[in-house]
Structure formats: C-alpha cells, structure tokens
Design an enzyme around this catalytic site. Structure first.
Site, PDB file in Angstrom:
ATOM      1  N   ALA A 131       0.840  -1.196   0.000  1.00  0.00           N
ATOM      2  CA  ALA A 131       0.000   0.000   0.000  1.00  0.00           C
ATOM      3  C   ALA A 131       0.872   1.241   0.000  1.00  0.00           C
ATOM      4  CB  ALA A 131      -0.915  -0.001   1.223  1.00  0.00           C
ATOM      5  N   SER A 132       0.271   2.372  -0.391  1.00  0.00           N
ATOM      6  CA  SER A 132       0.996   3.635  -0.498  1.00  0.00           C
ATOM      7  C   SER A 132       2.239   3.431  -1.366  1.00  0.00           C
ATOM      8  CB  SER A 132       1.342   4.175   0.893  1.00  0.00           C
ATOM      9  OG  SER A 132       0.191   4.670   1.524  1.00  0.00           O
ATOM     10  N   GLY A 133       3.435   3.621  -0.804  1.00  0.00           N
ATOM     11  CA  GLY A 133       4.648   3.426  -1.576  1.00  0.00           C
ATOM     12  C   GLY A 133       4.800   2.014  -2.090  1.00  0.00           C
TER      13      GLY A 133
END
Length: 686
Positions: free
Chosen positions: A469-471
C-alpha cells in the site's frame, strides 16, 4: 505508544502507513520521513511502445471467476491518460475467457517412472546435510513473525518462501511420509496466512498425511489448522475464537494537554494515518474503510472454515458468537479431531507408520529440511531463468549507519538489483515480491521509474504479500501485471505530511527558541516554536497536493484509467486484494506461484516447463548479520533492537510511532530457555 522527538519539524511526504486501524493487532512503526519530496530529473525516455498485456482476468485462487477486469490495449509511455471515458472504453479489450485460458499456477502433482528414477539417483549422492531418513515426518513450528524474505543460514525466525518451498518439496520427496505442523500464536498478516493455507491444501493432494497441533488457538491459528484435516489440541490449550475486531488510537487529546498542535496535510479523505495525530475520534471515511476491510476478512474466514468443516457460514458464525474458549467443546461439536498431548500425537504417528513404541519417530525439522535442494527432488532444472526481487519493509532512500540488514527497502540498493536484471539477457522475466506499507515518496518514485524501465525490456509481475500500500503500491503499479492475495492490504493512493507546533509545550516548560532567517519560507521546516503562518500553511498544502497529483496521475496511467476513474479508487483508501481486483487496481488474485505462472506465460515459457527461480534479494551471511541473528536467538529482541536503532537513525526528525498497520496479532514470544535455543540453533546449522 507514541514517541515524539521534537528536535526538527518534518516536512516530507509520507507514503508509509495506509490507515490507522488495527484488526487483532499490535503496533508497527509509522514515521514521517525527514526529507522533503523532490521531483527527480527524468531519465531519457525509451521510445513509445505498445504495452504487452496477457489474457486473464481477476480470479480467485480456487479458480472461481470474479468480475472481468479490463485494461487498455494501447498505452504509450509518457502519454497522459485519456480524459474521455468513452475513448478509454474504445481502447479496452476484455481479458475474459474460461478458466483454462489463464495461467493459474495451481499445484499439479506429477510423478512418472523416469522422474522417480532420476530423483532416487540424486538422493543416493546427496550431501550429508541434505540426507533424510526414509519414512521421516517433517515437523514445522509456525509461531510469531513470518518474514517474506529468505533468511540467512544462521538466521532465526520463519521465512515464508522457505515454508512454502518445504511444503512443495515434502509433497514430492519419497523420504517424507507426512507433516506434523505445530501452529502457535502468529503475528503475520492475512496475506501470508492465505499463502500458507494454500500450500497445506496443495500438500494434501500428494496423499500424504498432514496433522495440525495447536496449543494456542485463535482465528489465524484455527484457519490454518482446519485446512490440515486432522487437528489436535492439548487439554490445556489456550482457545480464543471470539471473532475479529477493529481498533484505532487517537493522540490529539494527549497533545492538547501538553501543548502540542499537529499540523497535518492528508491528501485523500481516506488517508487516515494523520487522523491519529490530528483527531480525537474516527472519521466517517476511516470507519467506512475499516469496516469494509473487516467484513472482507471475517467473511472470508467464515466461508473457508465452513468449507473445510462441512458446515454453513451461518453455523460457523453462530458457533463463534457463542464465545468459544473450552477445549472440550471443540471436540464434542466436531471442530477438532481430538484432544491429545504432543507425546500422544507422536505415539499415534508411530502406530500409523508401523513403528514399535520403543523406537524413535524419524523426524526432520523445518530448518534442516530447508537445506534440501529442489534440484535433488527434480523440482528445478536448467530451464529459463526468472529473477525474484523481494522488497519488504518500510521504504527509505539510503541505509543509515546503524541500520541492520533486512530492516526495510533501501531504494538505492533495490535500484541496483533492478538495473542488474535489466542489463542481463539471461533473465526472461521478473517477479517483484512486495510486502511493504510504503515510506519515503521520493524513494518510491525513483524505484517506480526503474521498474517501469525494466518492464519495457522484459515481463515484470508484481506479487503482493500482506501489504503493498501507499509506496508499496507505487512500486507495484510500474509492473506489467499485479497479483495479490484476496486479503492483501493494498491501494492507499494518497499522501500525508505533517509537522508539530510545540509552542504550548515550550511555554509550559520554560523553553525558548528563536530563529533568524532569510527568505519568505525559510522557517517552514524549522520554526516549531510557533504555528504556521497563513501563507506558509498554503504553501504546505499546495506542496502536498502536488505530490498527491503525481502519485494519482501515474497510477491512472499505469492502470489505464482516466483521472476521474482513478479518483474514485484513490483518495488514500485501502482495499483488500479482492476489492482492488474488482476495481482495476489489481489484475489477478493468487499467491507467488500464480505470479510465476503468469511470468512464464508472458515470457512465452510453457507452463509445464521447468524454470530456475533466481533469488536476487537473498541476504549474504555477513558477520553483522550473523551476530544480529545470534543476538536475536539469545534474547528474542531482534525486532525491538531494529526499532531502537531506527529511532536513533531518525532522531533528527519529528517521529511518531503509532498503532498503524492492519492485520497483525499480538504474538511471537521467545523460547522459555533462550540459551538452549541458541545451542539448538548453532547445532542445527552444521
């Protein structure tokens, strides 16, 4: 607990923690990086190319079809996504078809007389440490942390790749009669649990027995044990089958009492990690997101248990809602096979294998069996090579002086591996295995660029573990295809950045700080003795918005969506792998084996052909790594030491450590006799 180091305010974009809730979990660290996001100078772009797609849709690992996913056929690198929904639809091609059209990577146990003959010859010349007595029982203890990385020879702890490989080897190994699986309190995510469970079910296809023994029986432990078919627990087992719950912690009330004002920019209404600092209660959006994740996990758990126990989901839920803690009740109502102590199970196995009571049961443990090479069992040949690059942990650009090996994703190190693979012609495809909640935005973008260049040269498949998730999703979206588990935590396309105004705290303790500056915004990152001025706050918000726009636009381009379509699934929202697949963020549902199968398909390698999986992220047995592993064996402080060193490394920045990452349970624990455990580890390493 939250630790605040008010030494220098942080102005950085954080792609680390995708949300603020936990389900049956303890804490993982969340840190606001101390460096600002910089727009990297673009590399010279490769010539426009037609992106290679492959014919499959998002499918359950059980081969049950989900909704068809579509992708655009013509995508040119560097071209902005179409703003017209109708034009996008015109460029889309269906990836549907029946299940036989797709590379599923399902376990297919095949024996033939020639292969058996070759394997037996290889077993005759096997090295001493790879020899196993005929009729042995493989014993594996699943307990505590499970890493997605390969461990070094002297390393402690469990490695998911080695666990899964042991299941496959044991299925084919004529010396192994069955598996005795000890399952205790686990603190890994549901993605890893799903992968292990799949290998348990696949192993049963060999016709060999597999027995689960569960002294500590919670939801994750029972989820694995029930797949074994035979489950035993001791009379004094800790049983706690109560269901799953969400929890979220909020620190704003504490900050108000001590005079700290958090100034947080959360871009994306679902980007909830900053909410823990800036709010006193859960927002409607965060509640919606966590509820959806909880429903996915709980519903999957009920359905899977119902299937293995021959009951309906309603019956399983009624049983859980009655409050299950009695071992006798599990036996009486048919949820386990029997109540036995460990020695009684071993006696039962002796009888099953036709051994006399006085004879010792031939057993081989997880660590020793991990040394048996797949080549010895005919599971690996001299076929084409597929590179495996593993990326686990939070993301940063450089490794600090005190950083321990395997303590996260270091972008400069991963980029070096990616470039090595790109420059080599011996690798026909790449599987990028990701288990990361994100981290530094600049580091994520630099890796995205290198993965994008790699995927222009050869097939790249992103395989998601517990969290991407995210990065972590930023990295994955550069691949040609994304494979996730049903319960992988993914998405969180959003940005959070923040600083603290410590004016009230400084006044209460009599501390004074004065700053002399030149430049209108020079004090933006240093003046923590006062709140931001209106013009500074405006610049702060615009900078965060710009970082979000870059992330969102690249995600839209990678997934062949318009900006508006991406906005509907972005906004910092976290999705389960199953929901992400139905919304176009993920291409297929499955584990590592399916990612390899799709890599073979995209590289035009026959599905029944053997390939060499070359691990490029294997830790080298350096002296610091060996000493770290021995230290963790003695004191069981491996994770704690890493976190303390990380605190020291980041002590120059404001750092908040919060209950952040979902899907972990309080678990682990060390051996009762650590010195004996150390001696055992050392002896078993030779």
């Amino acid at each position: 607990m939250a630790k605040i180091f008010p030494t220098r305010p942080c102005h950085a974009y954080n792609l680390l923690s995708p949300f603020s809730g936990t389900i049956c979990s303890t804490s993982r660290p969340f840190s606001l990086p101390s460096q600002p996001l910089l727009t990297p100078r673009p590399h010279s772009r490769p010539p426009p190319r037609r992106k290679k797609w492959f014919p499959f849709r998002a499918l359950e690992s059980s081969a049950e079809a989900m909704e068809d996913n579509e992708v655009a056929e013509d995508v040119v690198d560097g071209a902005p996504p179409s703003a017209s929904s109708s034009s996008l639809e015109a460029n889309r091609v269906g990836l549907g078809g029946d299940d036989g059209d797709h590379a599923m990577g399902e376990f297919d146990l095949k024996f033939d007389w020639w292969k058996n003959f070759v394997v037996r010859l290889r077993l005759l010349i096997a090295l001493p440490w790879q020899r196993v007595k005929k009729g042995s029982v493989l014993t594996m203890k699943l307990r505590g942390q499970v890493s997605d990385q390969l461990t070094i020879r002297f390393g402690s702890g469990l490695s998911l790749p080695q666990i899964c490989e042991n299941f496959i080897k044991a299925a084919y190994d004529p010396r192994i009669s069955g598996i005795y699986l000890h399952i205790e309190q686990l603190s890994c995510g549901w993605g890893k649990i799903e992968e292990i469970r799949r290998h348990i079910i696949n192993f049963k296809k060999s016709g060999k027995f597999i027995i689960g023994y569960t002294p500590v029986c919670g939801e994750k432990e029972y989820y694995l044990a029930s797949a074994c078919g035979e489950t035993y627990v001791p009379p004094s087992a800790y049983v706690s089958l109560y269901g799953l719950a969400v929890q979220a912690s909020f620190l704003r009330g504490i900050f108000d009492k001590v005079g700290i004002i958090p100034e947080i920019q959360r871009i994306g209404k679902y980007k909830s990690i900053g909410e823990q600092l800036s709010s006193k209660s859960m927002s409607k959006e965060n509640c919606e997101m966590l509820t959806s994740l909880l429903d996915n996990i709980y519903g999957n758990w009920l359905d899977a248990i119902a299937l293995t126990q021959g009951k309906t989901s309603e019956e399983v839920e009624d049983f859980i809602n009655s409050g299950v803690y009695q071992v006798d009740r599990l036996k009486e109502e048919g949820w386990i096979t029997n109540i036995l102590y460990d020695d009684e199970v071993i006696s039962m196995l002796k009888e099953r294998l036709g051994l006399e009571e006085k004879k010792k049961l031939p057993m081989v443990d997880y660590r020793m069996y991990s040394r048996v090479r797949k080549w010895t069992l005919g599971l690996e040949g001299a076929g084409p090579q597929i590179a495996i690059i593993r990326a686990s942990g939070s993301i940063s650009r450089t490794r600090g002086t005190l950083s321990l090996p395997g303590s996260g994703i270091i972008s400069e190190e991963l980029i070096e591996k990616i470039r090595t693979v790109r420059d080599s012609e011996k690798y026909k495809a790449v599987v990028l295995r990701i288990d990361s909640p994100g981290g530094d935005a600049l580091a994520s973008d630099l890796m995205w660029r290198e993965i994008k260049l790699l995927s222009a040269c050869k097939p790249v498949i992103a395989s998601m573990s517990d969290v991407a998730a995210s990065g972590g999703y930023y990295m994955a979206m550069a691949a040609g295809a994304i494979v996730a588990e049903k319960l992988t935590v993914t998405g969180s396309i959003g940005v959070v950045t923040g600083r603290f105004s410590l004016k009230g705290l400084y006044e209460s303790i009599g501390f004074n700080k004065e700053v002399i500056s030149r430049g209108k915004y020079a004090e933006l990152n240093v003046a923590d003795q006062r709140p931001l001025r209106p013009d500074e706050a405006e610049l702060f918000a615009k900078s965060a918005q710009n970082a979000y726009k870059q992330f969102r636009d690249k995600a839209a381009l990678s997934r062949s969506m318009t900006i508006d379509q991406m906005e509907e699934v972005a906004q910092g929202r976290v999705w389960s792998g199953k929901d992400a697949a139905s919304r176009g963020l993920v291409d297929a549902i499955g584990g590592f084996s399916r990612a390899v199968a799709i890599a073979k398909q995209m590289a035009a390698i026959p599905q029944d052909g053997q390939v060499q999986l070359v691990e490029l992220s294997r830790q080298s047995p350096s002296l610091p790594a060996i000493l770290s592993s021995i230290g963790s064996s003695i004191l069981g402080l491996d994770r704690t030491v890493k976190e303390v060193l990380q605190d020291v490394k980041l002590s120059g920045a404001v750092q908040a450590r919060i209950d952040g990452i979902l899907l972990e349970r309080l678990g682990g624990g060390t051996d009762n006799h650590p010195i004996f455990a150390l001696i055992k580890d050392c002896l078993s390493s030779f």
